[in-house]
Design an enzyme around this catalytic site. Structure first.
Site, PDB file in Angstrom:
ATOM      1  N   GLU A 100       0.852  -1.196   0.000  1.00 27.08           N
ATOM      2  CA  GLU A 100       0.000   0.000   0.000  1.00 27.08           C
ATOM      3  C   GLU A 100       0.888   1.246   0.000  1.00 27.08           C
ATOM      4  OE1 GLU A 100      -2.597   1.453  -0.604  1.00 27.08           O
ATOM      5  OE2 GLU A 100      -4.009   1.642   1.055  1.00 27.08           O
ATOM      6  N   ASP A 101       0.373   2.330  -0.570  1.00 25.96           N
ATOM      7  CA  ASP A 101       1.173   3.551  -0.639  1.00 25.96           C
ATOM      8  C   ASP A 101       1.302   4.252   0.711  1.00 25.96           C
ATOM      9  OD1 ASP A 101      -1.511   4.276  -0.588  1.00 25.96           O
ATOM     10  OD2 ASP A 101      -1.403   5.677  -2.274  1.00 25.96           O
ATOM     11  N   ASP A 104      -3.105   6.291   6.525  1.00 27.77           N
ATOM     12  CA  ASP A 104      -3.498   7.593   7.056  1.00 27.77           C
ATOM     13  C   ASP A 104      -4.420   7.344   8.249  1.00 27.77           C
ATOM     14  OD1 ASP A 104      -3.829  10.367   7.064  1.00 27.77           O
ATOM     15  OD2 ASP A 104      -5.420  10.342   5.582  1.00 27.77           O
ATOM     16  N   PHE A 155      -0.247  16.599   3.380  1.00 28.11           N
ATOM     17  CA  PHE A 155      -0.756  15.847   2.233  1.00 28.11           C
ATOM     18  C   PHE A 155       0.358  15.736   1.200  1.00 28.11           C
ATOM     19  CE2 PHE A 155      -3.196  14.589  -1.391  1.00 28.11           C
ATOM     20  CZ  PHE A 155      -4.139  13.739  -0.818  1.00 28.11           C
ATOM     21  N   ARG A 168       0.680  12.070  -9.686  1.00 29.12           N
ATOM     22  CA  ARG A 168       1.077  10.693  -9.382  1.00 29.12           C
ATOM     23  C   ARG A 168       2.477  10.349  -9.884  1.00 29.12           C
ATOM     24  NH1 ARG A 168      -2.877   7.360  -7.533  1.00 29.12           N
ATOM     25  NH2 ARG A 168      -4.906   7.863  -8.400  1.00 29.12           N
TER      26      ARG A 168
HETATM   27  P1  IMP Z   1      -6.703   5.646   5.072  1.00 27.45           P
HETATM   28  O1  IMP Z   1      -7.806   4.681   4.776  1.00 27.45           O
HETATM   29  O2  IMP Z   1      -7.231   6.918   5.688  1.00 27.45           O
HETATM   30  O3  IMP Z   1      -5.564   5.064   5.845  1.00 27.45           O
HETATM   31  O4  IMP Z   1      -6.161   6.190   3.726  1.00 27.45           O
HETATM   32  C1  IMP Z   1      -5.531   5.453   2.814  1.00 27.45           C
HETATM   33  C2  IMP Z   1      -5.659   6.093   1.466  1.00 27.45           C
HETATM   34  O5  IMP Z   1      -5.898   7.520   1.529  1.00 27.45           O
HETATM   35  C3  IMP Z   1      -4.362   5.926   0.718  1.00 27.45           C
HETATM   36  O6  IMP Z   1      -4.316   4.700   0.054  1.00 27.45           O
HETATM   37  C4  IMP Z   1      -4.385   7.117  -0.199  1.00 27.45           C
HETATM   38  O7  IMP Z   1      -5.091   6.802  -1.376  1.00 27.45           O
HETATM   39  C5  IMP Z   1      -5.148   8.180   0.541  1.00 27.45           C
HETATM   40  N1  IMP Z   1      -4.240   9.156   1.193  1.00 27.45           N
HETATM   41  C6  IMP Z   1      -4.106   9.382   2.503  1.00 27.45           C
HETATM   42  N2  IMP Z   1      -3.194  10.338   2.744  1.00 27.45           N
HETATM   43  C7  IMP Z   1      -2.740  10.732   1.545  1.00 27.45           C
HETATM   44  C8  IMP Z   1      -1.755  11.691   1.124  1.00 27.45           C
HETATM   45  O8  IMP Z   1      -1.101  12.409   1.899  1.00 27.45           O
HETATM   46  N3  IMP Z   1      -1.566  11.792  -0.214  1.00 27.45           N
HETATM   47  C9  IMP Z   1      -2.230  11.034  -1.126  1.00 27.45           C
HETATM   48  N4  IMP Z   1      -3.149  10.132  -0.776  1.00 27.45           N
HETATM   49  C10 IMP Z   1      -3.405   9.970   0.553  1.00 27.45           C
END
Ligand code: IMP
Length: 182
Positions: A100-101, A104, A155, A168
């Protein structure tokens, strides 16, 4: 270096990312020595990280992808996650590494881990490039196995990560100007 106007600063350089991805791959190669692995990348954000990581992984491995859609408004995740494309390979009886990237709030990884655990993989681990612990809503600390970088609450875009599907393919990871998403 000329930065795009929406970019505030480079957070992680091309070189820093390359070094860390090699370190993650080295660790994975050690941990999975003698085993077969299925790398499951979460589209779209992980596609560049996965491509680089996979080419540094020397244990036998296959690559697969899933795509998720989270209901959100720009930069804020609502916590509702839907799978819109599933893996092609059966996972039962295989060592699976979710790639996963960024983590958050933790909703996405929590959802993924629960969905994939139900498929009876021999093992299930996670590899995330970026960790933003200050934003955590769901405690997923027990499911974070390989983490590239821990970053502050900003972000970020580039190296696969986007804002509204832009930025991207920047080769580095950059902090976006707050005026773009607030
Ligand atoms: P989570 O479910 O809140 O943990 O978020 C995961 C997803 O939110 C990631 O796979 C990203 O697609 C997106 N995301 C969260 N923070 C960022 C950021 O700083 N930049 C770009 N995408 C983000």
């Amino acid at each position: 270096m000329q930065l795009p106007s929406d970019v505030k600063r480079v957070l992680l350089s091309v070189e820093a990312i390359d070094v860390r991805v090699q370190e993650l791959a080295d660790q994975i190669n050690t941990d999975y020595a003698g085993k077969d692995l299925i790398l499951v990348g979460v589209l779209k954000g992980s596609f560049i990280f996965l491509a680089d990581l996979a080419r540094k992984i020397t244990v036998p491995h296959r690559v697969d992808f899933i795509a998720l859609s989270s209901y959100n408004n720009g930069s804020v995740s609502s916590g509702e996650v839907r799978m819109i494309m599933d893996v092609r390979s059966p996972l039962m009886g295989h060592h699976v590494l979710l790639v996963e990237d960024i983590v958050d709030t933790g909703h996405t990884l929590d959802y993924l881990f629960r969905v994939f655990a139900m498929r009876y993989p021999t093992s299930l681990k996670t590899c995330v490039l970026l960790n933003k612990p200050s934003r955590r809503v769901v405690d997923i600390s027990a499911t974070l196995d390989y983490v590239g970088f821990t970053i502050p609450n900003v972000f970020v875009v580039g190296y696969g990560l986007d804002f509204a599907d832009t930025w991207r393919t920047l080769p580095y990871i950059a902090e976006l100007k707050e005026s773009c998403y607030s």
